[in-house]
Design a protein around this motif. Structure first.
Motif, short mmCIF file in Angstrom:
data_model
loop_
_atom_site.label_atom_id
_atom_site.label_comp_id
_atom_site.label_asym_id
_atom_site.label_seq_id
_atom_site.Cartn_x
_atom_site.Cartn_y
_atom_site.Cartn_z
N ALA A 1 -11.51 8.17 -2.07
CA ALA A 1 -12.90 8.01 -2.56
C ALA A 1 -13.01 6.72 -3.36
O ALA A 1 -13.92 6.58 -4.18
N THR A 2 -12.08 5.77 -3.12
CA THR A 2 -12.24 4.45 -3.75
C THR A 2 -13.06 3.58 -2.79
O THR A 2 -13.18 3.89 -1.61
N SER A 3 -13.59 2.49 -3.32
CA SER A 3 -14.28 1.53 -2.45
C SER A 3 -13.37 0.36 -2.14
O SER A 3 -13.82 -0.69 -1.71
N ALA A 4 -12.05 0.55 -2.32
CA ALA A 4 -11.09 -0.54 -2.14
C ALA A 4 -11.18 -1.15 -0.74
O ALA A 4 -11.17 -2.38 -0.59
N SER A 5 -11.31 -0.29 0.29
CA SER A 5 -11.32 -0.80 1.67
C SER A 5 -12.46 -1.79 1.89
O SER A 5 -12.35 -2.72 2.69
N LEU A 6 -13.58 -1.59 1.14
CA LEU A 6 -14.74 -2.48 1.28
C LEU A 6 -14.37 -3.91 0.93
O LEU A 6 -14.93 -4.86 1.46
N ALA A 7 -13.41 -4.04 -0.01
CA ALA A 7 -12.97 -5.37 -0.44
C ALA A 7 -11.71 -5.79 0.30
O ALA A 7 -11.03 -6.75 -0.09
N GLY A 8 -11.39 -5.07 1.37
CA GLY A 8 -10.18 -5.39 2.14
C GLY A 8 -8.92 -5.12 1.34
O GLY A 8 -7.90 -5.79 1.52
N GLU A 9 -8.99 -4.12 0.44
CA GLU A 9 -7.81 -3.80 -0.38
C GLU A 9 -7.42 -2.34 -0.17
O GLU A 9 -8.20 -1.54 0.32
N LEU A 10 -6.19 -2.05 -0.61
CA LEU A 10 -5.69 -0.68 -0.52
C LEU A 10 -5.03 -0.37 -1.86
O LEU A 10 -4.24 -1.18 -2.37
N LEU B 1 -14.98 6.16 3.47
CA LEU B 1 -15.61 4.99 4.11
C LEU B 1 -15.55 5.19 5.62
O LEU B 1 -14.66 5.87 6.13
N TYR B 2 -16.52 4.63 6.35
CA TYR B 2 -16.43 4.68 7.81
C TYR B 2 -16.64 3.29 8.35
O TYR B 2 -17.38 2.49 7.76
N SER B 3 -15.95 2.98 9.42
CA SER B 3 -16.15 1.67 10.05
C SER B 3 -15.74 1.79 11.51
O SER B 3 -15.06 2.75 11.90
N THR C 1 -9.99 1.85 8.83
CA THR C 1 -9.95 1.21 7.51
C THR C 1 -8.49 0.97 7.11
O THR C 1 -7.57 1.53 7.71
N LEU C 2 -8.30 0.17 6.07
CA LEU C 2 -6.93 -0.08 5.60
C LEU C 2 -6.24 1.22 5.21
O LEU C 2 -5.06 1.41 5.46
N PHE C 3 -7.01 2.13 4.60
CA PHE C 3 -6.44 3.42 4.21
C PHE C 3 -6.03 4.22 5.46
O PHE C 3 -4.97 4.84 5.49
N GLN C 4 -6.86 4.19 6.48
CA GLN C 4 -6.51 4.90 7.72
C GLN C 4 -5.27 4.28 8.39
O GLN C 4 -4.44 5.00 8.95
N GLN C 5 -5.14 2.94 8.26
CA GLN C 5 -3.95 2.30 8.82
C GLN C 5 -2.70 2.79 8.07
O GLN C 5 -1.68 3.09 8.66
N TRP C 6 -2.81 2.88 6.73
CA TRP C 6 -1.71 3.39 5.91
C TRP C 6 -1.39 4.83 6.33
O TRP C 6 -0.23 5.20 6.51
N ALA C 7 -2.44 5.65 6.47
CA ALA C 7 -2.25 7.06 6.83
C ALA C 7 -1.53 7.18 8.18
O ALA C 7 -0.67 8.06 8.35
N GLY C 8 -1.86 6.31 9.10
CA GLY C 8 -1.20 6.32 10.42
C GLY C 8 0.29 6.06 10.27
O GLY C 8 1.12 6.75 10.87
N ILE C 9 0.64 5.09 9.42
CA ILE C 9 2.05 4.76 9.20
C ILE C 9 2.78 5.95 8.55
O ILE C 9 3.95 6.21 8.82
N GLN C 10 2.05 6.69 7.71
CA GLN C 10 2.67 7.84 7.02
C GLN C 10 2.74 9.07 7.93
O GLN C 10 3.23 10.12 7.52
N GLY C 11 2.23 8.97 9.15
CA GLY C 11 2.33 10.07 10.12
C GLY C 11 1.29 11.16 9.93
O GLY C 11 1.54 12.32 10.27
#
Ligand code: NDP
Length: 272
Positions: free
Chosen positions: A190-199, A217-219, A223-233
């Motif tokens: 629930a952060t807005s970090a992804s909006l600024a291209g941050e994680l 966030l949806y895009s 999102t960067l967070f979803q990319q991280w989640a993918g790496i974490q399985g």
């Protein structure tokens, strides 16, 4: 024709007009719904104009949810707790009733669309801004095993702890403390970090094996967070489009007394 709108700044990207017009078509409701760009220093006047012209209700998005909260005559309990209003209803006596459907929208997406049980689960909520505040009460109402809020500014998280600790097993920490936490079954961003291209700095091993991740966030691209989640399985790796559609469905129900088929609209949006 009954008039509805969404107010924001910026607003051209908003999917709300499309979502509500789809709901109206599904339910045979004759209504008009448009996006209104309110000036950053002129939201109160825009809202007053809209209601003076006969507006029946509206949605409010960034950055006016807290302003809307202050401009209502009456508030629902969940809007009062969230200290933010995303849905306004004009009552028959002309008074403005403020509600907040964001929490209900998230809950419906998690538990119904994604079939994620929350009871007894360890949940990590990243962020302590308006969106986090709005979802705390509904999440705690599902009786999780524990809900931990991690935020960059610890003070903000502590304020939420003071306000919501009586509702369930709640704890707060800073991002630096996360490496000492046991893995979580569900992590909600629930952060807005992804909006600024941050994680936010998240350690490996934070997500339990086959756990679930949800980015509010949806895009169109992950999102960067979803990319991280993918790496974490992550077994479930969702963005916030479902929350957006479900909070809209809840608002539509408040205005028109009919619950639309939100899943059909979500499916259509995903297929675009
Ligand atoms: P706020 O501005 O109120 O809060 C932002 C939060 O993000 C704060 O906790 C802030 O931390 C944190 N944050 C910002 N940048 C960073 C960073 N670089 N690293 C770590 N933490 C950061 O925003 P909202 O709460 O209103 O919205 C949050 C997100 O939720 C947005 O992306 C928004 O689009 C989404 N949202 C989606 C909805 C939906 O229907 N899908 C509905 C509502 C919101 P700090 O306190 O330290 O500043």
């Amino acid at each position: 024709m009954d008039m509805y709108a969404v107010f924001g700044n910026p607003i051209s990207h908003s999917l709300s007009p499309h979502i509500h017009l789809q709901f109206a078509e599904q339910c045979g409701q004759n209504l008009h719904y448009r996006a209104i760009l309110a000036p950053l220093d002129g939201f109160a006047e825009s809202l007053a104009d809209f209601f003076a012209q006969g507006g029946k209700g509206c949605n409010i998005t960034v950055p006016f949810k807290q302003d809307a909260y202050r401009l209502c005559d009456e508030l629902t309990e969940r809007a009062r707790r969230a200290a933010a209003v995303n849905t306004l209803i004009r009552k028959p006596d002309g008074k403005r009733l403020g509600d907040n459907t964001d929490g209900a929208g998230l809950l419906r997406d998690l538990t119904q669309n994604l079939a994620l049980p929350l009871k007894g689960r360890r949940i990590l909520l990243l962020g302590a801004g308006g969106a986090a505040r709005g979802v705390l009460e509904p999440l705690l109402g599902e009786n999780p095993g524990e809900l931990v809020i991690a935020n960059r500014s610890l003070d903000k998280a502590r304020n939420l702890l003071d306000e919501f600790a009586t509702l369930g097993p709640l704890r707060v920490c800073g991002f630096a403390d996360l490496s000492r936490e046991q893995p979580f079954e569900l992590i909600i961003n629930a952060t807005s970090a992804s909006l600024a291209g941050e994680l936010p700095p998240l350690p490996d091993g934070l997500l339990q094996d086959q756990g679930a991740c949800y980015d509010m966030l949806y895009s169109k691209t992950p999102t960067l967070f979803q990319q991280w989640a993918g790496i974490q399985g992550a077994l479930v790796n969702a963005d916030g489009l479902g929350m957006l559609v479900e909070q809209a469905a809840e608002a539509f129900f408040l205005w028109r007394g009919i619950r639309p088929d939100s899943r059909a609209v979500l499916k259509e949006l995903r297929g675009r």
